[in-house]
Write a protein that holds these residues in place. Structure first.
Motif, PDB file in Angstrom:
ATOM      1  N   THR A 129       0.804  -1.224   0.000  1.00  0.00           N
ATOM      2  CA  THR A 129       0.000   0.000   0.000  1.00  0.00           C
ATOM      3  C   THR A 129       0.835   1.271   0.000  1.00  0.00           C
ATOM      4  N   SER A 130       2.134   1.158   0.223  1.00  0.00           N
ATOM      5  CA  SER A 130       2.978   2.362   0.251  1.00  0.00           C
ATOM      6  C   SER A 130       4.434   1.953   0.061  1.00  0.00           C
ATOM      7  N   HIS A 149       7.386   9.105   2.499  1.00  0.00           N
ATOM      8  CA  HIS A 149       6.496   7.937   2.537  1.00  0.00           C
ATOM      9  C   HIS A 149       5.411   8.164   1.495  1.00  0.00           C
ATOM     10  N   ILE A 150       5.407   7.327   0.447  1.00  0.00           N
ATOM     11  CA  ILE A 150       4.520   7.553  -0.702  1.00  0.00           C
ATOM     12  C   ILE A 150       3.441   6.477  -0.767  1.00  0.00           C
ATOM     13  N   PRO A 151       2.171   6.860  -0.913  1.00  0.00           N
ATOM     14  CA  PRO A 151       1.122   5.850  -1.138  1.00  0.00           C
ATOM     15  C   PRO A 151       1.393   5.096  -2.444  1.00  0.00           C
ATOM     16  N   ALA A 152       1.152   3.808  -2.450  1.00  0.00           N
ATOM     17  CA  ALA A 152       1.396   2.989  -3.647  1.00  0.00           C
ATOM     18  C   ALA A 152       0.204   2.086  -3.913  1.00  0.00           C
ATOM     19  N   ASN A 153       0.173   1.546  -5.121  1.00  0.00           N
ATOM     20  CA  ASN A 153      -0.884   0.598  -5.498  1.00  0.00           C
ATOM     21  C   ASN A 153      -2.256   1.252  -5.513  1.00  0.00           C
ATOM     22  N   ILE A 154      -2.257   2.573  -5.720  1.00  0.00           N
ATOM     23  CA  ILE A 154      -3.522   3.304  -5.746  1.00  0.00           C
ATOM     24  C   ILE A 154      -4.216   3.062  -7.089  1.00  0.00           C
ATOM     25  N   TRP A 190       0.768   7.257  -9.105  1.00  0.00           N
ATOM     26  CA  TRP A 190       1.507   6.635  -8.011  1.00  0.00           C
ATOM     27  C   TRP A 190       2.590   7.591  -7.512  1.00  0.00           C
ATOM     28  N   ARG A 214       1.685  18.544   0.074  1.00  0.00           N
ATOM     29  CA  ARG A 214       2.190  17.518   0.986  1.00  0.00           C
ATOM     30  C   ARG A 214       3.519  17.932   1.620  1.00  0.00           C
ATOM     31  N   ASN A 232       0.977  12.569   8.108  1.00  0.00           N
ATOM     32  CA  ASN A 232      -0.022  12.216   7.088  1.00  0.00           C
ATOM     33  C   ASN A 232      -1.217  11.463   7.675  1.00  0.00           C
ATOM     34  N   GLU A 233      -1.181  11.171   8.975  1.00  0.00           N
ATOM     35  CA  GLU A 233      -2.339  10.562   9.636  1.00  0.00           C
ATOM     36  C   GLU A 233      -3.417  11.599   9.939  1.00  0.00           C
TER      37      GLU A 233
END
Length: 680
Positions: A192-193, A215-220, A280, A346, A376-377
Motif C-alpha cells: 500500500t505504500s 512515505h509515498i502511497p502505492a498501489n492506488i 503513483w 504535501r 499524514n495521519e
C-alpha cells in the motif's frame, strides 16, 4: 509479558517495550541472520526513526533492510575462497579472537613464570603469532557483514566517499506481517505504500543535510481497475505464456492471434508505466532525477525557491522541506500542474517538524488527535489549520506562492533537456519487477540499479582506481562471447554472429556449442566485455559458480529474465545472475527483467554495442541493410545516411538502444545493474 491479555490471546506492546525488542533484535543479530527476518526488523526500526524526525537513522535502517541474504552469501563465498587457498584458514580465523584477547589482557610479570611452567616452556604468544592472519580485512568487506561496524556513523562516512556525481536513491516496501502468513504469490501484491529515500542528491552536497525519506502511497487504483501490482504480474504471466506457446503456431489464424496478444500486452505495460508516473509517484518522481551537469541551472532553482521563502515569510520550514522543494521546482518542466500542486501541499503540511505541529494542533474534526505517529495521519483540515498557525497565512496562499515560482521555469526548455549525472537506484526485491527506468521522468537519464548500499560500496572500492567523474572507465579491447550454446536459436545465432564479425571482428568465443566451465570462467576473467546470447542468463555454464571469476568484465546477458530476481519459496531470498557476478567483481551487468523475443532483443543489443564499442567497420550499424539479417547476411553497399554519433556512456547508450524496438515490453525489460560505465 507486559500487557498480555489472556482472554484475547493478543499481546499489546507499549511503545518503549516495542522499541526495546526491535533494538535487541537488530543490534544483537547473529553473524549470519535470517535475511527476511533481519530485513523486517530493520524496516520497523526505520519507521520508528522516521516518526521522530530522525532521517539519518531511518535511512541507515532502510539501507540495512535491502538484500541482506546476498550479503551473507558474499561473506560465505569469500570465506570459501580463502579456505580453498589456505587449508589452515579456518583454524587461523578461530585463533585470531584468542590472539586479540591475549593482546588486550597482557599477563602480569608475577604470573608469567607460573604460566610458562604450566605450558611446559611453550611461548603461547609466539605460537599464536605463527598461525595468525596477517592481512587486515578492508573496511568494504567488513561492512558487508552483520557486525558493530554497521552503524549510522560508518553509513554516513560511506555516503561521503561516493563520487559527488552520483545520485543514490533507495525504494523500499514497508514491513508487511503477511510475509509470515501468506505465500509469496499472495503477499507480493499486498503493498500500500513505499519509502523513497535519497542518500545523495543534488541539494544534499553539504554534510549538514542528511539523507531524506518520504512515505509515498502505492498501489492506488480507480474504481473498477486492477491494483497495479496485480496487473503487472498478470501481464507478465500472459507475456510468458504467449512467448512460450509461440513454438506451437502452425497456421495463419494462430499467428495472427499471437501478434494480437503481443500488442495487447504492450498496451497493458504502457498503462502500468502511465499509472506509476501519473497516479503513483506523481510529483515525487522529482527525487529520482540525477544531478545537473550545468551547475548554473541548480543555482537558479535555489535562488528562486529561497526568494519565495523569504518574500512570503515561511518562517518554520525545515531543511528537509527546502530540499524537497528544490527538487520539485527543478523537475517542474516535465511534471503536470496537478502533480506539482499536490506535491507542494504535501511538502508544506506533511514534512515539517511534527513537534511544532503537535504544539499548535487543536483537533476539531473528531478523528485526529495529538497522539499521531506521522503527520499524514492527520486530515487535511487539521493540517491546514496547523500550517496557518505556524506561518500566519493560509495553506492555499502557501501553495499559490510556490505555484507562481513554478510558472517562472515551467516552460524552461534548457532545464527540461539538461544533461545529468548518473542515478543509482537501490530497489527493494518487492519492487524490482517494475520498469523504473522507462518512467517519463527518467527515460533519458543514465540509470543503473544496485542490490544495496553495501554492494555499491564494495564494487566502488574494488574498482576505485578506474573510476573517474562518477564513471567506471572501461576498455573495449578484449571481447568474448557465447552465442546459442543450446543450438536451438538458429536465426538469433545468424544475426548476432554476423553482427559480432562485422562490428567486433577481433572478439572471440563460442558459437553454437557449449563452452567448458573453465572456458566460461576464463571469458569472464579475461574480457573487457562479455556477451551472452541464448536462453536465460548463461551462468549455469560456469559450473561451480561464476563467483570464482575474477575480473572487471562488463557483462551483457541477452536472454529471457537474465537479470530477474526470482524467489524460489515463500520466504526464501531472491537469487539472480547479477548477484553472483557482482560478488565476482563485475562492475556492470546488462540484461532483461522478463521473457523477451530474440529478434527484438537482437536489435536492442546490437544497437547498444554499436553505440558503445568503437569499430573500424565501413558503415555505421544503424545504416547497414538488414533485410536478410536472420540469414546472417548484411548489406553494406547501402547509401551512407547521416553519421551516427557514438555514445561512450553505457547507460546513455542503453537509453538510445531502447528506441531500436517498437515494443515497450522489450524496451522496458532492459536494465543495467552495477556501476555507471564509460568507455575509454
Amino acid at each position: 509479558m507486559e500487557d498480555f491479555d489472556v482472554f484475547t490471546n493478543e499481546i499489546n506492546f507499549t511503545k518503549p517495550l516495542f522499541k526495546n525488542i526491535l533494538n535487541k533484535y537488530v543490534y544483537e543479530a547473529p553473524p549470519t541472520p535470517n535475511g527476511p527476518n533481519y530485513q523486517s526488523g530493520r524496516k520497523l526500526m526505520a519507521e520508528e526513526c522516521l516518526a521522530v524526525n530522525d532521517d539519518v537513522g531511518c535511512a541507515f535502517h532502510l539501507s540495512e533492510a535491502s538484500a541482506a541474504s546476498l550479503r551473507a552469501m558474499a561473506v560465505y563465498r569469500d570465506e570459501q575462497s580463502k579456505s580453498a587457498a589456505d587449508k589452515l584458514y579456518k583454524i587461523k580465523s578461530y585463533i585470531k579472537p584468542v590472539q586479540d584477547l591475549v593482546d588486550a589482557h597482557p599477563v602480569p610479570k608475577t604470573e608469567a613464570k607460573l604460566l610458562n611452567l604450566l605450558s611446559d616452556g611453550t611461548d603461547i604468544s609466539r605460537d599464536l603469532e605463527k598461525f595468525s592472519i596477517k592481512d587486515e580485512e578492508p573496511f568494504y568487506r567488513t561492512y558487508l557483514k552483520f557486525s558493530k561496524e554497521n552503524n549510522v556513523d560508518n553509513f554516513q562516512k560511506i555516503l561521503k566517499e561516493f563520487p559527488k556525481e552520483w545520485t543514490v536513491v533507495q525504494l523500499t516496501v514497508p514491513y508487511n506481517p503477511n510475509e509470515n502468513l501468506k505465500p509469496l504469490n499472495e503477499y507480493r501484491t499486498d503493498v500500500t505504500s513505499l519509502f523513497l529515500c535519497t542518500y545523495t542528491n543534488d541539494y544534499q552536497d553539504d554534510s549538514v543535510i542528511p539523507p531524506i525519506t518520504v512515505h509515498i502511497p502505492a498501489n492506488i487504483t480507480k474504481e473498477g481497475e486492477k491494483p497495479l501490482f496485480t496487473e503487472l504480474y498478470s501481464l507478465l504471466d500472459e507475456n510468458y505464456k504467449t512467448i512460450d506457446n509461440a513454438q506451437f503456431l502452425n497456421n495463419k489464424r494462430l499467428v495472427q492471434n499471437y501478434w494480437s496478444r503481443r500488442e495487447d500486452i504492450d498496451l497493458r505495460m504502457k498503462s502500468v508505466i502511465n499509472v506509476m508516473d501519473k497516479e503513483w509517484l506523481g510529483g515525487w518522481g522529482c527525487l529520482l532525477t540525477g544531478k545537473l551537469i550545468d551547475k548554473t541551472l541548480k543555482e537558479k532553482v535555489i535562488k528562486l525557491v529561497d526568494t519565495t521563502i523569504s518574500d512570503w515569510g515561511f518562517i518554520r520550514l525545515t531543511q528537509k522541506q527546502r530540499v524537497l522543494l528544490y527538487n520539485l521546482i527543478e523537475s517542474c518542466p516535465v511534471l503536470q500542474s496537478q502533480q506539482i500542486k499536490t506535491c507542494i501541499r504535501r511538502i508544506l503540511t506533511e514534512y515539517g517538524n511534527s513537534e511544532d505541529v503537535r504544539q499548535v494542533l487543536n483537533p476539531e474534526c473528531g478523528s485526529c488527535t495529538k497522539e499521531f505517529k506521522f503527520l499524514n495521519e492527520l486530515c487535511l483540515k487539521c493540517l491546514s489549520k496547523s500550517f496557518e498557525k505556524l506561518h500566519h497565512f493560509s495553506l492555499v496562499d502557501g501553495i499559490r506562492a510556490f505555484s507562481q515560482a513554478v510558472m517562472q521555469i515551467k516552460d524552461n526548455d534548457e532545464l527540461k533537456k539538461a544533461k545529468r549525472h548518473p542515478v543509482i537506484l537501490i530497489v527493494d526485491e518487492m519492487l524490482d519487477t517494475f520498469p523504473w527506468e522507462t518512467l517519463p521522468i527518467l527515460n533519458q537519464h543514465p540509470v543503473s540499479r544496485m542490490e544495496n548500499i553495501h554492494f555499491l560500496y564494495y564494487l566502488y572500492k574494488i574498482h576505485e582506481k578506474k573510476i573517474c567523474d562518477g564513471y567506471f572507465n572501461a576498455k573495449c579491447d578484449v571481447g568474448r562471447y557465447v552465442i546459442n550454446p543450446e543450438k536451438n536459436l538458429d536465426r538469433m545465432e545468424n544475426r548476432m554472429t554476423s553482427f559480432v564479425q562485422y562490428w567486433c571482428p577481433a572478439w572471440s568465443g563460442h558459437v553454437g556449442e557449449l563452452p567448458s566451465p573453465n572456458d566460461f570462467i576464463s571469458h569472464l576473467t579475461q574480457a573487457d566485455i562479455f556477451l551472452y546470447c541464448g536462453h536465460g542468463d548463461g551462468c549455469q555454464l560456469g559450473a561451480g559458480g561464476v563467483e570464482r571469476a575474477r575480473g572487471g568484465a562488463l557483462c551483457v546477458l541477452a536472454g529471457c529474465g537474465s537479470v530477474r530476481e526470482a524467489a524460489p519459496a515463500p520466504r526464501a531470498p531472491p537469487a539472480a545472475a547479477h548477484h553472483m557476478l557482482h560478488i565476482a567483481g563485475c562492475p556492470m551487468v546488462v540484461g532483461m527483467l522478463w521473457e523477451v523475443t530474440d529478434l527484438e532483443v537482437d536489435k536492442v543489443i546490437s544497437t547498444l554495442l554499436s553505440l558503445f564499442v568503437p569499430s573500424e567497420a565501413p558503415v555505421a550499424w544503424a545504416n547497414v541493410g538488414k533485410a536478410k539479417w536472420s540469414h546472417g547476411v548484411l548489406d553494406t553497399s547501402v547509401e551512407q545516411k547521416s553519421p551516427v554519433t557514438p555514445e561512450r556512456s553505457l547507460l546513455r547508450a542503453i537509453c538510445q538502444a531502447r528506441g531500436s524496438t517498437g515494443y515497450i515490453m522489450i524496451a522496458s525489460s532492459v536494465v543495467a545493474r552495477g556501476l555507471p560505465v564509460k568507455g575509454i
